[in-house]
Design an enzyme around this catalytic site. Sequence first.
Site, short mmCIF file in Angstrom:
data_model
loop_
_atom_site.label_atom_id
_atom_site.label_comp_id
_atom_site.label_asym_id
_atom_site.label_seq_id
_atom_site.Cartn_x
_atom_site.Cartn_y
_atom_site.Cartn_z
N LYS A 50 13.55 -1.08 47.63
CA LYS A 50 13.67 -1.54 46.23
C LYS A 50 12.91 -2.82 46.00
O LYS A 50 12.11 -2.93 45.08
CB LYS A 50 15.16 -1.86 45.92
CG LYS A 50 15.94 -0.78 45.32
CD LYS A 50 17.29 -1.29 44.82
CE LYS A 50 18.31 -1.56 45.86
NZ LYS A 50 18.55 -2.75 46.48
N ARG A 91 25.15 -1.05 39.87
CA ARG A 91 25.47 -0.49 41.18
C ARG A 91 26.77 0.30 41.15
O ARG A 91 27.16 0.87 42.17
CB ARG A 91 25.66 -1.63 42.18
CG ARG A 91 24.44 -1.98 42.95
CD ARG A 91 24.80 -3.18 43.81
NE ARG A 91 24.09 -3.15 45.05
CZ ARG A 91 23.00 -3.87 45.27
NH1 ARG A 91 22.49 -4.61 44.32
NH2 ARG A 91 22.44 -3.83 46.44
N ARG A 110 13.74 -6.60 59.14
CA ARG A 110 13.32 -7.33 57.93
C ARG A 110 13.35 -8.84 58.11
O ARG A 110 14.25 -9.41 58.74
CB ARG A 110 14.23 -6.96 56.76
CG ARG A 110 13.92 -7.81 55.53
CD ARG A 110 14.48 -7.27 54.29
NE ARG A 110 15.92 -7.16 54.30
CZ ARG A 110 16.60 -6.63 53.30
NH1 ARG A 110 15.96 -6.17 52.23
NH2 ARG A 110 17.91 -6.54 53.35
N ARG A 157 18.32 -12.01 57.21
CA ARG A 157 19.49 -12.11 56.34
C ARG A 157 20.78 -11.85 57.11
O ARG A 157 20.82 -11.00 57.97
CB ARG A 157 19.37 -11.07 55.20
CG ARG A 157 18.81 -11.65 53.94
CD ARG A 157 18.42 -10.62 52.96
NE ARG A 157 19.47 -9.67 52.58
CZ ARG A 157 19.33 -8.77 51.62
NH1 ARG A 157 18.20 -8.69 50.95
NH2 ARG A 157 20.30 -7.93 51.34
N ARG A 179 27.27 -1.52 54.24
CA ARG A 179 26.49 -1.51 52.98
C ARG A 179 26.09 -0.09 52.61
O ARG A 179 26.12 0.29 51.44
CB ARG A 179 25.23 -2.38 53.12
CG ARG A 179 25.57 -3.87 53.11
CD ARG A 179 24.42 -4.69 53.66
NE ARG A 179 23.23 -4.64 52.84
CZ ARG A 179 22.02 -4.97 53.30
NH1 ARG A 179 21.85 -5.36 54.54
NH2 ARG A 179 20.99 -4.93 52.48
P1 AP5 Z 1 13.29 -4.01 51.06
O1 AP5 Z 1 12.26 -3.72 50.03
O2 AP5 Z 1 13.61 -5.43 51.36
O3 AP5 Z 1 14.62 -3.19 50.78
P2 AP5 Z 1 15.63 -3.17 49.57
O4 AP5 Z 1 15.79 -1.74 49.21
O5 AP5 Z 1 15.24 -4.12 48.47
O6 AP5 Z 1 16.93 -3.64 50.34
P3 AP5 Z 1 17.96 -4.80 50.08
O7 AP5 Z 1 18.62 -5.05 51.38
O8 AP5 Z 1 17.35 -5.99 49.41
O9 AP5 Z 1 18.92 -4.10 49.11
P4 AP5 Z 1 20.43 -4.33 48.98
O10 AP5 Z 1 20.68 -3.38 47.88
O11 AP5 Z 1 21.27 -4.19 50.15
O12 AP5 Z 1 20.50 -5.88 48.74
P5 AP5 Z 1 20.51 -6.79 47.47
O13 AP5 Z 1 19.72 -7.98 47.79
O14 AP5 Z 1 20.18 -6.04 46.22
O15 AP5 Z 1 12.85 -3.26 52.40
C1 AP5 Z 1 13.60 -3.38 53.60
C2 AP5 Z 1 12.66 -3.62 54.78
O16 AP5 Z 1 11.88 -2.46 55.03
C3 AP5 Z 1 11.65 -4.74 54.54
O17 AP5 Z 1 11.49 -5.43 55.73
C4 AP5 Z 1 10.37 -4.01 54.13
O18 AP5 Z 1 9.20 -4.72 54.48
C5 AP5 Z 1 10.48 -2.71 54.91
N1 AP5 Z 1 9.94 -1.59 54.16
C6 AP5 Z 1 10.10 -1.35 52.82
N2 AP5 Z 1 9.48 -0.21 52.47
C7 AP5 Z 1 8.94 0.31 53.62
C8 AP5 Z 1 8.19 1.48 53.92
N3 AP5 Z 1 7.84 2.36 52.96
N4 AP5 Z 1 7.84 1.69 55.21
C9 AP5 Z 1 8.16 0.80 56.18
N5 AP5 Z 1 8.86 -0.33 55.95
C10 AP5 Z 1 9.25 -0.59 54.70
O19 AP5 Z 1 22.07 -7.15 47.38
C11 AP5 Z 1 22.72 -7.85 48.45
C12 AP5 Z 1 24.21 -7.84 48.24
O20 AP5 Z 1 24.56 -8.52 47.00
C13 AP5 Z 1 24.85 -6.44 48.06
O21 AP5 Z 1 25.12 -5.84 49.30
C14 AP5 Z 1 26.11 -6.80 47.27
O22 AP5 Z 1 27.11 -7.29 48.10
C15 AP5 Z 1 25.66 -7.91 46.35
N6 AP5 Z 1 25.21 -7.38 45.04
C16 AP5 Z 1 23.93 -7.38 44.56
N7 AP5 Z 1 23.88 -6.80 43.36
C17 AP5 Z 1 25.16 -6.42 43.05
C18 AP5 Z 1 25.75 -5.75 41.95
N8 AP5 Z 1 25.03 -5.32 40.91
N9 AP5 Z 1 27.09 -5.50 42.00
C19 AP5 Z 1 27.83 -5.91 43.04
N10 AP5 Z 1 27.33 -6.55 44.11
C20 AP5 Z 1 26.01 -6.80 44.12
#
Ligand code: AP5
Length: 210
Positions: A13, A88, A123, A156, A167
């Site tokens: 994402k 979410r 990551r 992280r 997660r």
């Molecule tokens: P990356 O692009 O970083 O992945 P991502 O899908 O953005 O994953 P996140 O961990 O950021 O998502 P998340 O939903 O857990 O966390 P968020 O920060 O939103 O890619 C991952 C890795 O893979 C990277 O190293 C990248 O380089 C590599 N990669 C990517 N694409 C690739 C490919 N095609 N091939 C190879 N490698 C690749 O949220 C964190 C926490 O906040 C949540 O767990 C929750 O507790 C809270 N939170 C956030 N929003 C809400 C909400 N709306 N409601 C309630 N709680 C919330």
Amino acid sequence: MKLIILAAPGAGKGTQAEMLSKHFNIPTISTGAILRKNIADGTELGEIAQQYINDGKFVPDDVMINIVSKRLNEDDCKEGFILDGFPRTIKQAEALDESDIDIDKVLTIEVDDEKIIERLSGRLECKACGSTFHKEHRKPKTEGVCDNCGGALTVREDDKPEVIKDRLDTYHTQTEPLKEFYANKGMLRTAIGQEEIAQTSAEVLKALED
Ligand code: AP5
């Protein structure tokens, strides 16, 4: 373009949001990044969020709805935005539906859980600007240093293997039902994110064409 990206943690994402933000010249609103900034700054919101995030759980809906509605009313979102990480839960999606904010499309990026675990455990994240890198798939030019702002790269807290599993469970039970919610409205677009980053980006742009 007013876009939601809906995908499992680690499906890419954040990586694709960064690409789309440059492509369409619109801001990305990452709720995870907002929460991590608040944790780093030691705010009241950060204190509430920290425990949920460290346990792989979601922060309460009311808190998130409040944060996002304020942010989307800022001037830079008038011409469009990418919502990375919101909604979410069905409750969050309903709150967005009832607001005066219109969404054009909802993009889902599909990746197997096994691949996700491999990606998240490699990551690296810049604490200063939030850009992400990977130890194998997206190495920074200089080890430990962000290509975009020169900040230090760190792992992280919630990328520890035991938290990744929680997660993913939370995603499957609480967020995945949103696919049907948006498919029923004719808004859902799907990209396969299994392959390398450049190929996924091409898939994403193609999925958003119609
Ligand atoms: P990356 O692009 O970083 O992945 P991502 O899908 O953005 O994953 P996140 O961990 O950021 O998502 P998340 O939903 O857990 O966390 P968020 O920060 O939103 O890619 C991952 C890795 O893979 C990277 O190293 C990248 O380089 C590599 N990669 C990517 N694409 C690739 C490919 N095609 N091939 C190879 N490698 C690749 O949220 C964190 C926490 O906040 C949540 O767990 C929750 O507790 C809270 N939170 C956030 N929003 C809400 C909400 N709306 N409601 C309630 N709680 C919330």
